[in-house]
Structure formats: C-alpha cells, structure tokens
Design an enzyme around this catalytic site. Structure first.
Site, short mmCIF file in Angstrom:
data_model
loop_
_atom_site.label_atom_id
_atom_site.label_comp_id
_atom_site.label_asym_id
_atom_site.label_seq_id
_atom_site.Cartn_x
_atom_site.Cartn_y
_atom_site.Cartn_z
CD GLU A 82 4.31 1.13 6.83
OE1 GLU A 82 5.22 1.09 7.91
OE2 GLU A 82 4.09 1.92 6.05
CG ASP A 131 -0.12 0.10 2.42
OD1 ASP A 131 0.92 -0.58 2.63
OD2 ASP A 131 -0.85 0.79 3.30
#
Lengths: 503, 503
Positions: free
Chosen positions: A196, A131
C-alpha cells in the site's frame, strides 16, 4: 516504556475452538458487554500482538527489506490460522515492474482469509495493509521505530497506527469472540496487502480477478486506514477528493543555454511557463480555469447539517500546517474547502535549475506540474478539456515561438458514499456505544484509491472506519497510536460487526 | 586523424639562445614576414606541443584528476624554461576551501614567468588557463577527448580551444622568435592559472598580492579566452556584461504538506512565488522592474557604427540556440540586446518538486532564482534596491501571510574597454596583416570576471584577443580548434606584440 505488564498468562490457544456457546437469545448489548470485558481483559495480549507485528520492519519501499514484508505476511497467516480463519490464500502478484534495482524482486502477496460461512449472515470484506513507511532512528525518532514502546498511554512504533494497529485490532476482535466462544454475527473476508505504501501494485488487478470468486457475495466493505479529524472525537469518513495531475511542457532551444549569451535575445521557456502557471490559481486558492467551479455539486441542507457537530477550528489547521497561513477562518469554510470543493496546487518544475546557489542557465525544456483535487459532481474528462483549452489559450496570448503541450499524467476519481446507509448506521451505533458520542461524519481532502476500486469492482459500498487520532503521525517520525484508541477501536469494530449483522 | 605528419626533425632546443641578430634596422613588416614564415615552418612542432598539452587531462573540477592539473603546470614550466623565460615562479594557493571531498586538496598553482626585461620596452601581461572542463568519451565525443586528433584541418580534443590552444600559441610565438634569434619587441609577463573552470579560486587574491611586485610595470593585459562571434571573421572584444543573481525565498508551512489535506485551505508558497516571478520580465524579454532600463547608457553614433561591418544575422543565432526562438530579427537588435542591454532570466526554483512524474506536495519553502545581466551605466547597488523594492511591493499586493525575502546572492560587474586605445589599435593592425580583414569589434553577453580584476588591480586596460571560432564547442563535446586559427592565431599574437611595442 514499561513492558513488564505484558502478560503471557492467558494461553488463548488452549481454548477448544469447537464449542461455541449459543448467544442467540442474548441482546446485542449483552453480547457486546461480554466482548468489551474480554477486550479489556486481553489488553496486554493485544499490545504484545501489535509489538510482534511492529517488530517486523515490513517497509515495502525498501527493496532490501522485502523479505521482511514477506515475513509479515507469514505472521498474519499464522495469526489468522490460530484465530479460526479458513480458506487462507496467499496470492502471489508476480515480479515488481520497473523501476527496480533487482529485476527479480517479487511483489509482496495479498493475504485472503475467511471467518464464518453462514449463508444467512451478511458478509463484510475488511481491508488493511501490512507494509509500512520507511523509518530510521536517525530520521529523528525518539525511540527505535521497529520496537513498540509505550509512553504515557501511547504506543510508539512504525506501523502502530498505519496500518498494523487497525489490522491487528481486527485479529483482536476475532480472539475476543473465540475466547468467549461467541459466534461472529457476520461472515468476514479479510484482504491484507503488503504494497500500500508503494502504490498498491497488483491490488486492483487482483480485486478484479477475485470479484466473482473469493469476494463473491460481499455485502459491504470496511477500511480502517485513515484518522480522526482531530484528537477528541471519533469519526466515520464518507468522502475523498480525487486528483487529476497535469504537466505543461515548454521547450525551445536545442539544449540548455548560457544566460549571458542568450539572455535577452531568445524567448525563454521558463518565462513562458511561469507566466502561464501564474494564471492557474490566485493566491486565495481560487481556480482561474473557467468551468470547473460550475460543476461542483451545491451544498444541500442535509450536508450542511453534518458540519454542525464537527469539532474543529482554525487553530487545528494552523497547528497541522505549522503556520498561520489559513485562507479561511470559519470551521465550515475550512472543512468544505478541504473536503467538498476543488483545489489547485502548483507542485514544481522539472528541468529548471533546482539546486542551491546560483546557476546562470536558460533551461531548454521545462515541465510545470500542477494538480486539481476533484469533488462531486466534477466530470473529470470535461475538466481535462477545460484545463487544456485554458492553458493553450494562455500560451496563444503570449505569442511565443516556443512549443508547448499540456497533458494529464494521472487521474484518480473522487469518492463519496451515503453516510446514512446500513453500514454507516451500524458504525454510528457502534461508536456511540463504545465512545459515548455520535461520531463526526467527515470527508478527506486526499485520496485512498483502493476505496473506489472496491466500490466499483465489488459493486458495494465502502465505510471508512478510522481508529487512530489526527495527531498519530502516520508517515512521520514518532508514529503512535493511543492505547485507548487501539483498545476502544477493537471494541468499536466488534460492535460494528454486531450492529451490521443485525440489520 | 593522421599524425604521421608530426615532425620531430626540427630540434629547436639546439639553437644557441645567446646570439640574437639585430633586426633593429628592419621594418616591422619585414620582421613579421620572417616570423610568419617561421610559424608556418614550425606548424608540425606547434601541433605536437598542443597534442602534448591536451594529453594531460588537467580537469580542475575533478578532484581525482588534481595531480594531472599539477602535471600540466609542470609541463608549462618546462616549456617556458626551454623557450627562454626566466624568474619562473610557481605560486601555491593553499588548500581548496569546502565543499571538497579531500579536505587536504591543494589548489593548482599559478605559474608566473617573464620574457625580456628591457626598461625601454612596454610590458604586456598575458593571461591564460591550463585547466580544462571535464570530458568523457561516453559524453558523446567522436574521439578520445584527451588525445589531440586532426580531422579535416581541425584539431579535436579537450582544451584545444579552451584554453590550451591559445596558451600554447603564446609559447609558439616565443619559439618562432627564438629560432629566428629575433628579439621580442615587448617584455612579457605570463600568468597561467589552473582553476579557471572551477571559479578561479585564489587568483584574485594573488593578483592583488603581486600587483606591485611581480606585475609591477605592466602596461596592458591581453587575454585569449573567448571566441570569434561567428566562423568567418576575426574579432577583438571590448565589453562584457555583468551579472547580479537574486533569489526570492517564500516560506509558510512548518514542513512540506500534502495537497490533498491542505490544498485549498492554506496560502501556498509556490502560488505566491510563481505570481511574483511572472511579473519580473515579459515574454519578449522586457524587464518589468522600473528604473533599470533608464540607467542604460544611450547608444552613441560611434558605437552604432561599430556594428556596421560585423558579420552576423539571425540565422547564426538560431543555429546557436538550436531553435527559431529569436526575439529580434535584425543584426543590430540581436547584438545590442546580447551585449549592451540588460536581460533578466528565470533560472529555476529550489525546494519545489523537480523530479519526473507526479508528486502531490505543497512545498513549505521555495526559492526562486533569477539574474539580471548588467551593462554600462547601470549602478549595481541602485539596481539591487529597485529589485528589492519591486519584489516586496508585488508581495504586498498579494496580501499573503507567507513570509518572503528577496536577496542578492552574487554580484559581478560589467566590463567595457575603449576599443580605440593603443592595445586595440595594435591588435587591429595585427589582425589586418594576418587575416587580411579588419576585425569585428565585439562584446560578449557573459562575464569573464578576471578581466575586471586585472583592470582594477593592475590599473591598466585589457584586450580580449580570441583565437578560436564561434563553433569551437568550448565546454561541449568534440571541442576543437581549426588548424588555421591555431597557426594564424599565433601569427596574430606575434604581430600584436610588434605593433604594440612600436607605439
């Protein structure tokens, strides 16, 4: 900005995966020479792979883009499959807990995959995240953030360095070996998460659940999710500060009051809070709460030597902060205060007037926020108690009738590894052979909580092996990774695997 | 909640306005007896008039309700016409300056009207405002805010006490006189504005423009837009504190920084700001900036005597603040520190973290806000200089490389009248005759800037004649005016006109 160089002439999927030549009699150096040549040869393919990854706007913090985060996980699965990974598991993490707009929003999955299952080899767990931070052209980007653009040997695009670049570089390592039919010297377990940038929701629990299952037998962990200290010298990172975050709540009046009517006749919560907050740290950063500095581990000779070769000076700090506000001028003072001494920052006040212009309010309830960055050997619980005792004593001195409370609202431990263990030793050799210099051994002032999770849950050590430079602009506009770092980084990763496998 | 009592049996418009009986030989007391009886008789009509006014949601701060503010001005014009006012002028004020959503938004007009034009009589300018604060049932109101509801002799509704109640009460005074065919003892000039709750935009300029025109010949001004000190005793108000609002801007880093990376190695603007803000005022409200207290006018014997009869104690302060946080316990200390001593309040910080939870930011630029309430004989410009000098000296002591600036962003002067002038003398007599007690002579801690505008522009004195009680909840939910205050208030206004006319 020229992508005409992107080749698709090498159809690497056509190479039969079954026949691996035996390189067993070859020295590591010979093997690595083949790998490095192959990496150089595949450079256009590797850049194209990163471009394909950057093109997926997998912003975990934007609910409307959640499907793109899932798409990115599917992209990784396909790549892993084509590069010979097996036992690929896409672990769902359930619904995202509040606050969310869509209460049925699914968390992005964690992608687990194995490469190699040879019981005579060591097993390395490699973590990365797929991400990215949000990015809009309008934020000030020179180019569209979700299109990888090459300018002056730099690859611009959201995720180019944080953390798609390093994740894709690991895949590139697989491809180089596959094309050479060269066996990997270690077993690899990949763990790629998609949350994250939004608090790693669900990851810690998954690592706990899989510690004795999927992650069974892991010998060491490697994370490539931080950066060189500067722009010239590669580094290996062996420490992170922790962070205890506190708030002081002061309240008195039943509601916000008008300063015309009540100014001068009641004890104002803001006056009390500001008084106490002003006694936590002095302007030179010295923490005024007794007991904390005393817990800090003394600097050893071995540790001090680690700073000798590090390339850094106050100008780099000033450039990074965009100001001439450095407290210390010497390299060692700056780096030690960033890495191995605690610091206390005042972040703000909740409940007070925070807008532009003038508002004559006496806030009824104000919440002061501050945090302390922790380092070895601070005992977190003891420190909390020192903070509570000190703040309460300062309030008692004020003699205010307002009620007050100080509390811990977040607690993240520091991490420090042994920079002379097998994993670091292998990474040092790898850096030397690729970059021609010994890496600086650095720490970071901030936290990467997952580091500690892996260390504790998998009962093993962790190496932080950064690929990108200090000026890459992760989380900022015009995020980039230098082509050189991306390519030489893949070589360093490959060499690390080989040297670690040899030990 | 019973409105069945609202009568429409008295068709006051049918009384021929041409024939005014001569009351010239009658004593003021006799005349007032007739007026008071008429007011009592008309009570249901007066409540209905207020209900009609409250039913118009003339919220000046809500652009979508601007047409209702205009509607309210038309309502007043109609009422004034029917009650015999003349030379009614609806003064447009042009477009509302930014920030506005609709850039063609017109400011509500100022309604000017005259009653009487007898050169042998004194002329009183009466100010009120016909706009109201926002109100939603969902804010916590027990009843719909724009429907006047009577419960236990209290009239609930937005604007009931601030300021529609007093404005309509003046109209009620006209009606009582008209029905009695009793000539008014003074000339009246009404000035009703529709933007008071939103900064009185355009009013000061209009007063300046009309000072020698519409307002020519005004002998005194009367404003009914504040409240009794408590709930038992009527008051007249002769003083208001001023307010100088300052901000301290501290900036260093080029952008917000991460406390992990920069905590402990740079001079943080928040640390500097909090240090300096903590040295402005002590927890007992003492201003620590030298020179300000020295400018405060000493308490005279005459002034001190004014406090003797005032009904007030610390319990009322505690009830109002919703806490036991009073700095002083004695009546005189509390009231003097609210009314005639300066105070300094810390309002908040712009640019720092102000949300819930934890954010590990080092804000790059923070702006601390504080204000000082001013009183006679503080010289505002001198005080500014004392503030600037002190703050700059405190920053110098810190020795910080961050840049800092302290500046005045708003300056409103204090106001103090002579509570023994003709207008106050008349109002005292009026209060005595209606309520049976001498009014308390009060000041207020806050500001009503228009007071000073009238005094300065029309070169006359101003009387603040509040109708409502201290617990009316202006600006709050469940705003109300007691029926008794509304009705006896109209009588007090009428008596004030007669006593002032007699002087």
């Amino acid at each position: 900005m020229n992508f005409t160089r992107l080749l698709s002439t090498i159809n690497y999927k056509k190479i039969p995966p079954s026949i691996f030549r035996s390189y067993s009699t070859m020295s590591i150096e010979k093997k690595l020479q083949s790998v490095f040549s192959k990496v150089d040869e595949l450079k256009p393919v590797f850049i194209e792979r990163l471009a394909n990854a950057v093109a997926i706007p997998s912003v975990s913090g934007d609910e409307s883009l959640r499907k793109e985060v899932f798409k990115m996980s599917e992209f990784l699965v396909k790549e892993l499959e084509s590069l010979g990974a097996y036992d690929i598991q896409v672990k769902p993490l359930g619904k995202q807990p509040p606050p969310v707009t869509d209460e049925n929003l699914e968390l992005p999955p964690i992608v687990l995959a194995r490469v190699g299952k040879d019981e005579t080899k060591k097993t390395i767990m490699i973590y990365g995240h797929y991400d990215v931070q949000p990015a809009l052209k309008d934020d000030g980007w020179d180019t569209y953030p979700f299109k990888l653009v090459e300018v002056n040997d730099k690859l611009y695009g959201r995720g180019s360095t944080d953390d798609k670049g390093p994740v894709i570089a690991w895949l590139n390592v697989l491809q180089a070996h596959k094309e050479l039919s060269l066996e990997l010297p270690v077993n690899i377990i990949f763990c790629f998460e998609g949350m994250e940038e939004s608090g790693s929701l669900g990851l810690e629990e998954l690592v706990g659940r899989e510690a004795d299952k999927y992650f069974k037998g892991v010998d060491t962990c490697c994370i490539s999710d931080n950066y060189w200290l500067g722009t010239k010298k590669p580094v290996l990172t062996y420490g992170l500060r922790g962070c205890n975050y506190y708030q002081i709540i002061v309240s008195g009046p039943g509601a916000d009051l008008h300063s015309g009517i009540f100014g001068g006749v009641i004890h104002e919560p803001m006056t009390d809070l500001i008084r106490v907050m002003s006694q936590l740290v002095d302007v030179k950063g010295k923490i005024l709460i007794p007991g904390i500095d005393e817990m800090v581990a003394p600097v050893t000779e071995t540790e001090e030597k680690l700073y000798d070769d590090i390339e850094f000076d106050v100008n780099e700090l000033n450039a990074a902060s965009g100001s001439n506000t450095a407290i210390y001028q010497s390299k060692n003072d700056i780096l030690m205060h960033r890495w191995r001494y605690p610091s206390l920052s005042l972040h703000g006040i909740e409940g007070a007037f925070s807008g532009g212009g003038a508002k004559t309010v006496i806030p009824a309830k104000v919440i002061g926020k501050f945090s302390i960055r922790t380092v070895p050997d601070i005992d977190s619980k003891k420190m909390d108690q020192y903070v509570f005792d000190y703040v309460n004593a300062k309030f008692k001195e004020l003699g205010t009738p307002n009620s007050y409370k100080v509390e811990l609202i977040h607690d993240g431990a520091y991490w420090k590894s042994d920079p002379f263990n097998d994993s670091f030793t292998a990474a040092k050799k790898a850096t030397k052979v690729v970059w021609g210099v010994e890496p600086d051994l650095t720490r970071e002032g901030g936290s990467i909580p997952i580091t500690l999770t892996f260390e504790q849950q998998l009962k093993t050590n962790v190496l932080l092996l950064p690929l990108g430079k200090g000026d890459d602009g992760a989380h900022s506009i015009n995020e980039k990774i230098d082509v050189k770092n991306y390519i030489e980084g893949a070589k360093t990763m490959a060499a690390y695997l080989h040297y670690y496998g040899e030990i």
